[in-house]
Design an enzyme around this catalytic site. Structure first.
Site, PDB file in Angstrom:
ATOM      1  N   GLU A  62       0.844  -1.206   0.000  1.00 44.71           N
ATOM      2  CA  GLU A  62       0.000   0.000   0.000  1.00 44.71           C
ATOM      3  C   GLU A  62       0.871   1.245   0.000  1.00 44.71           C
ATOM      4  O   GLU A  62       1.985   1.219   0.508  1.00 44.71           O
ATOM      5  CB  GLU A  62      -0.856   0.056   1.281  1.00 44.71           C
TER       6      GLU A  62
ATOM      7  N   LYS B 164       2.047   4.679   1.626  1.00 47.36           N
ATOM      8  CA  LYS B 164       2.012   5.212   2.990  1.00 47.36           C
ATOM      9  C   LYS B 164       1.565   6.665   2.908  1.00 47.36           C
ATOM     10  O   LYS B 164       2.302   7.529   2.421  1.00 47.36           O
ATOM     11  CB  LYS B 164       3.382   5.101   3.649  1.00 47.36           C
TER      12      LYS B 164
ATOM     13  N   ASP C 278       0.698  10.398   3.827  1.00 44.10           N
ATOM     14  CA  ASP C 278       1.343  11.360   4.710  1.00 44.10           C
ATOM     15  C   ASP C 278       0.270  12.276   5.288  1.00 44.10           C
ATOM     16  O   ASP C 278       0.037  13.370   4.816  1.00 44.10           O
ATOM     17  CB  ASP C 278       2.370  12.175   3.900  1.00 44.10           C
TER      18      ASP C 278
ATOM     19  N   TYR D 211      -6.987   2.053   5.669  1.00 42.54           N
ATOM     20  CA  TYR D 211      -5.904   1.091   5.469  1.00 42.54           C
ATOM     21  C   TYR D 211      -5.966  -0.107   6.413  1.00 42.54           C
ATOM     22  O   TYR D 211      -5.109  -0.982   6.345  1.00 42.54           O
ATOM     23  CB  TYR D 211      -4.527   1.741   5.527  1.00 42.54           C
TER      24      TYR D 211
ATOM     25  N   LYS E  76      10.338   3.902   3.430  1.00 45.60           N
ATOM     26  CA  LYS E  76      10.109   5.337   3.233  1.00 45.60           C
ATOM     27  C   LYS E  76      10.820   5.854   1.991  1.00 45.60           C
ATOM     28  O   LYS E  76      11.905   5.389   1.648  1.00 45.60           O
ATOM     29  CB  LYS E  76      10.625   6.114   4.458  1.00 45.60           C
TER      30      LYS E  76
ATOM     31  N   CYS F  94      31.898  42.204  -8.852  1.00 43.13           N
ATOM     32  CA  CYS F  94      31.736  40.819  -9.285  1.00 43.13           C
ATOM     33  C   CYS F  94      32.775  39.942  -8.584  1.00 43.13           C
ATOM     34  O   CYS F  94      33.968  40.241  -8.614  1.00 43.13           O
ATOM     35  CB  CYS F  94      31.911  40.720 -10.793  1.00 43.13           C
TER      36      CYS F  94
ATOM     37  N   CYS G  39      35.346  38.706 -11.571  1.00 43.61           N
ATOM     38  CA  CYS G  39      36.240  39.589 -12.332  1.00 43.61           C
ATOM     39  C   CYS G  39      36.422  40.956 -11.676  1.00 43.61           C
ATOM     40  O   CYS G  39      37.217  41.770 -12.149  1.00 43.61           O
ATOM     41  CB  CYS G  39      35.728  39.763 -13.758  1.00 43.61           C
TER      42      CYS G  39
ATOM     43  N   CYS H 167      26.792  41.403 -13.145  1.00 45.86           N
ATOM     44  CA  CYS H 167      28.174  41.831 -13.316  1.00 45.86           C
ATOM     45  C   CYS H 167      28.236  42.581 -14.645  1.00 45.86           C
ATOM     46  O   CYS H 167      27.711  42.105 -15.651  1.00 45.86           O
ATOM     47  CB  CYS H 167      29.069  40.596 -13.353  1.00 45.86           C
TER      48      CYS H 167
ATOM     49  N   CYS I  32      34.663  39.043 -18.002  1.00 48.95           N
ATOM     50  CA  CYS I  32      34.442  38.210 -16.826  1.00 48.95           C
ATOM     51  C   CYS I  32      34.571  36.731 -17.199  1.00 48.95           C
ATOM     52  O   CYS I  32      33.869  36.231 -18.083  1.00 48.95           O
ATOM     53  CB  CYS I  32      33.044  38.481 -16.264  1.00 48.95           C
TER      54      CYS I  32
HETATM   55  S1  IVH Z   1      -0.811   0.414   8.953  1.00 48.84           S
HETATM   56  C1  IVH Z   1      -0.040  -2.096  12.357  1.00 48.84           C
HETATM   57  N1  IVH Z   1      -0.955   1.444   6.529  1.00 48.84           N
HETATM   58  O1  IVH Z   1       1.718   5.462   9.312  1.00 48.84           O
HETATM   59  C2  IVH Z   1       0.035  -1.149  11.224  1.00 48.84           C
HETATM   60  N2  IVH Z   1      -0.340   2.859   8.319  1.00 48.84           N
HETATM   61  O2  IVH Z   1       4.074   4.942  10.916  1.00 48.84           O
HETATM   62  C3  IVH Z   1      -0.446   0.187  11.576  1.00 48.84           C
HETATM   63  N3  IVH Z   1       0.036   5.187   7.657  1.00 48.84           N
HETATM   64  O3  IVH Z   1       0.113   5.487  12.406  1.00 48.84           O
HETATM   65  C4  IVH Z   1      -0.498   1.152  10.487  1.00 48.84           C
HETATM   66  N4  IVH Z   1      -0.423   4.925   5.512  1.00 48.84           N
HETATM   67  O4  IVH Z   1      -0.980   6.788  10.513  1.00 48.84           O
HETATM   68  C5  IVH Z   1      -0.686   1.676   7.827  1.00 48.84           C
HETATM   69  N5  IVH Z   1      -1.168   2.211   4.345  1.00 48.84           N
HETATM   70  C6  IVH Z   1      -0.900   2.435   5.650  1.00 48.84           C
HETATM   71  C7  IVH Z   1      -0.548   3.719   6.114  1.00 48.84           C
HETATM   72  C8  IVH Z   1      -0.263   3.888   7.473  1.00 48.84           C
HETATM   73  C9  IVH Z   1      -0.077   5.792   6.457  1.00 48.84           C
HETATM   74  C10 IVH Z   1       0.441   5.872   8.913  1.00 48.84           C
HETATM   75  C11 IVH Z   1      -0.456   5.559  10.082  1.00 48.84           C
HETATM   76  C12 IVH Z   1       0.417   4.990  11.161  1.00 48.84           C
HETATM   77  C13 IVH Z   1       1.772   5.463  10.710  1.00 48.84           C
HETATM   78  C14 IVH Z   1       2.806   4.480  11.222  1.00 48.84           C
END
Ligand code: IVH
Length: 704
Positions: free
Chosen positions: A117, A119, A121, A229, A318, A410, A413, A428, A434
């Site tokens: 999946e 991650k 932000d 998620y 990451k 400058c 030069c 310059c 230059c």
């Molecule tokens: S799973 C046991 N899946 O990342 C697993 N977390 O660093 C628990 N997050 O607190 C989290 N995308 O807020 C999971 N696809 C994803 C995620 C995700 C973002 C965040 C989440 C968690 C933090 C952990």
């Protein structure tokens, strides 16, 4: 005393709530609205009115609760039924391999399948549904105890207030991330600035800040979204063993999940997934900071269990950070081809966006002033994709931070530095005296769109200039005299020197338009070089006009010494200014260049060594779009932007890269962005693809 609510009123309220729920899902989850906004509003008002008449109708899952409730004084603390865990992180391929090895070992498997999946932000949220109704929403907090932000969560439009299930489980907790799409973030910040409120630094802060508003009516005005998620507590339901299948269940219940969730096989599958997401990252509207890999099958997960607060069966790989902070140690001024001085930040080296950065641009003096950056400050450095790293802002003022001053001479030069009123750039004044300007001019001269000398790249030019082999462009054509010395150089040999000398020789055969561009005249890019070549046809005509222009300018100045507008009226639409895109400032730059003796000797020397071009074939076929300027943006379906540009140019149009008041049309294809917005702001006509096709069809038939 309980009020009497007639059954048909109850029924009507239920109908409206169900309909509004479905309409919201179509709009916010499926991105596919089924009715107009007005129709939604009408039904919404009808329900608000009913609930006003019969307060007993108001339920926790009523769509009217999405607009927020009166402000709270604080948030209640709530213990999580099941802790909200965090994830172990890894930052490179080896660490990912190590994770996979340990997981396989722990689970006693040769190979594991992973639920892969993005991650997100944003900020984590736990949604508790009892008998299908959203009863409580909590933040992650310390993982064991969170804050009750139910009223705020209800305002998030893409999460269901009631699960669309025949027989919902007694308890189900849906976990996910609250995010703010980049596009929405920009809109929100623009609005906050208009309202005089401080904007947010990034979408994550905006999402977290909006979610933790004590006044949920404020949260309701923030375009947040919830991306599911995972699942927390579940009572009265048999969950699928596969996490990937569990996410499918979330989607069935009308939660938004990432379109990029996948089930991948083994380490190789994870790597492939990561690479694909990393490549896609920049174009996603929702920011992600990595990928999450979770062992997909339950038996293996149970086998692996947990360490401290994180599962052994999941890892976040990451992306390299795109922003970080470091100390600004010094500022140096770099001199460009046209003499422009660019302030360059010398940083305490930091790892950001996948590379170690020790230099970053500060753009110009105006930007330094705007950000109030000083030497000694801790600054935020940003590096996104392959753009030049920049100093984004000051993170913390240094103890004895020193203001940054523009040098008066400058740094290369020693010539005077000049800053034109109203321009951000300082220059310059040394010209080809230059060394920096000479070196940069040479790089430009040999570059692909100029004389296109293969084998004479930036690195070679820097070395040749440093060794005294090159000083002016004409010296390039004298390099063959240094053949023996070149062959002796590191990394060179007979063959590469022969190749270099051959490409130098063939570069002599060029076009007037390339030659004009190669000269590196300030303000003259490729398009203008082409227009000048077309307009004047010969270099001599252009040179003659340059002197004539300065003469006219002198006369105008004598006639109207104090009246710029009157002078400009005298000068318009003649000679240089008859060339598309050439205003008085640009005309002055060009005229100046061609009357400066240093430049003329460079030109004469180039011609003397044999640089030549064919006679310009001045195009006199009918040009129905002559004098019109186009900007192309977004992607087109039936042709590429380049093809569209060529066809427009063939009709006499000018195609440029940036939108201004002088632009006549902006052709906006699919997912056109800021250029389209700017066109709208300036009132420039916008053509969609069918509009462009019609215009081309109308004119292309003519004249043949
Ligand atoms: S799973 C046991 N899946 O990342 C697993 N977390 O660093 C628990 N997050 O607190 C989290 N995308 O807020 C999971 N696809 C994803 C995620 C995700 C973002 C965040 C989440 C968690 C933090 C952990």
């Amino acid at each position: 005393m309980a009020e009497e609510i007639p059954e048909q009123v109850r029924e009507r309220a239920r109908e409206l709530a169900a309909s509004l729920g479905a309409l919201s899902r179509a709009y916010y989850v499926d991105d596919d609205p089924t009715v107009s906004d007005a129709e939604y509003d009408r039904q919404f008002r009808a329900l608000v009115d009913l609930e006003a008449d019969y307060p007993g109708l108001v339920t926790a899952d009523s769509p009217t609760q999405r607009v927020g409730a009166p402000p709270a004084e604080y948030f209640d603390s709530v213990e999580h039924a099941i802790p909200m865990l965090s994830l172990a992180n890894c930052f490179d391929d080896d660490e990912l391999a190590e994770f996979d090895r340990r997981a396989r070992e722990g689970a006693g498997r040769d190979r594991l399948a992973y639920c892969a999946e993005p991650k997100f932000d944003g900020t984590a949220l736990n949604l508790r549904y009892e008998d299908g109704v959203l009863v409580r929403a909590t933040t992650r907090g310390d993982g064991l105890t969170g804050e009750d932000i139910t009223a705020n969560a209800r305002t998030i439009r893409n999460l269901p207030l009631r699960l669309p299930a025949e027989r919902p489980p007694g308890v189900i907790e849906i976990r996910g991330e609250v995010v703010l799409a980049r596009s929405r973030f920009n809109e929100l910040n623009a609005r906050l600035e208009r309202e005089g409120t401080k904007p947010f630094v990034n979408p994550r802060n905006a999402a977290a800040g909006s979610l933790r508003q004590l006044d949920s009516r404020v949260t309701a005005t923030r375009p947040l979204a919830f991306m599911g998620y995972g699942i927390g507590q579940a009572v009265g339901i048999e969950l699928p063993d596969s996490l990937h299948a569990q996410l499918q269940l979330l989607a069935d219940w009308q939660f938004s999940i990432s379109p990029y969730v996948d089930r991948v096989e083994g380490l190789a599958g994870c790597r492939e997934y990561y690479d694909a997401m990393a490549a896609r990252r920049a174009e996603l509207d929702v920011e992600i900071d990595g990928c999450v890999f979770k062992v997909d099958d339950r038996a293996s997960r149970d086998e692996l269990g947990f360490v401290a607060r994180a599962p052994r069966w999941a890892i976040a790989r990451k992306f390299p950070a795109e922003e970080t902070t470091t100390r600004l140690n010094a500022v140096e001024f770099q001199v460009g081809r046209t003499g422009a001085l660019t302030p360059v930040a010398k940083l305490e080296p930091v790892f950001v966006g996948g590379v170690t950065v020790s230099n970053a641009t500060l753009h110009n003096m105006d930007e330094i002033a705007r950000k109030d950056v000083r030497v000694g400050d801790t600054v935020v450095v940003r590096r996104a994709g392959d753009v030049i790293p920049e100093v984004k802002e000051v993170a913390e003022r240094g103890a004895d931070a020193q203001p940054i001053a523009l040098p008066s001479a400058c740094p290369v030069c020693g010539s005077a530095v000049e800053r034109v009123e109203g321009e951000a750039v300082a220059r310059c004044t040394g010209g080809l005296v230059c060394a920096a300007q000479r070196r940069e001019s040479l790089k430009h001269f040999a570059s692909r769109n100029a004389l296109d000398i293969e084998g004479l790249g930036d690195r070679q030019i820097e070395a040749f200039v440093a060794e005294g082999l090159l000083e002016t462009p004409a010296d390039v054509f004298g390099l063959h005299a240094h053949r023996a010395a070149l062959v002796e150089r590191d990394g060179y040999g007979e063959k590469s020197v022969a190749n270099l000398l051959a490409s130098i020789e063939s570069a002599k055969d060029t076009t007037l338009e390339r030659f004009i561009f190669a000269l590196g005249i300030r303000e003259v890019g490729q398009t203008m070089a082409r227009d000048l070549a077309q307009h004047f046809a010969t270099l001599d005509a252009l040179r003659a006009e340059a002197s004539a222009y300065l003469e006219r300018e002198g006369q105008a100045l004598a006639q109207h010494p104090d009246n710029k507008a009157a002078r400009e009226r005298l000068m318009t639409a003649e000679g240089l200014q008859a060339v598309p895109g050439v205003g008085s400032r640009v005309a002055h730059c060009i005229a100046d260049f061609f009357t400066e003796s240093r430049n003329l000797s460079v030109i004469d020397a180039l011609i003397a060594v044999g640089v030549h071009w064919p006679v310009v074939d001045v195009d006199d076929t009918p040009q129905p779009l002559a004098g019109t300027t186009f900007v192309l943006t977004g992607s087109l379906e039936t042709m590429t932007r380049e093809q569209a540009g060529e066809r427009l140019e063939a009709l006499g149009a000018r195609v440029t890269g940036s939108v201004s008041r002088k632009t006549d049309y902006v052709v906006a294809g699919e997912s056109a962005g800021s250029k389209r917005d700017k066109a709208e702001k300036l009132g420039v006509a916008i053509l969609d693809e069918p509009g462009l096709a019609a215009l081309l069809a109308e004119h292309e038939g003519q004249g043949s």
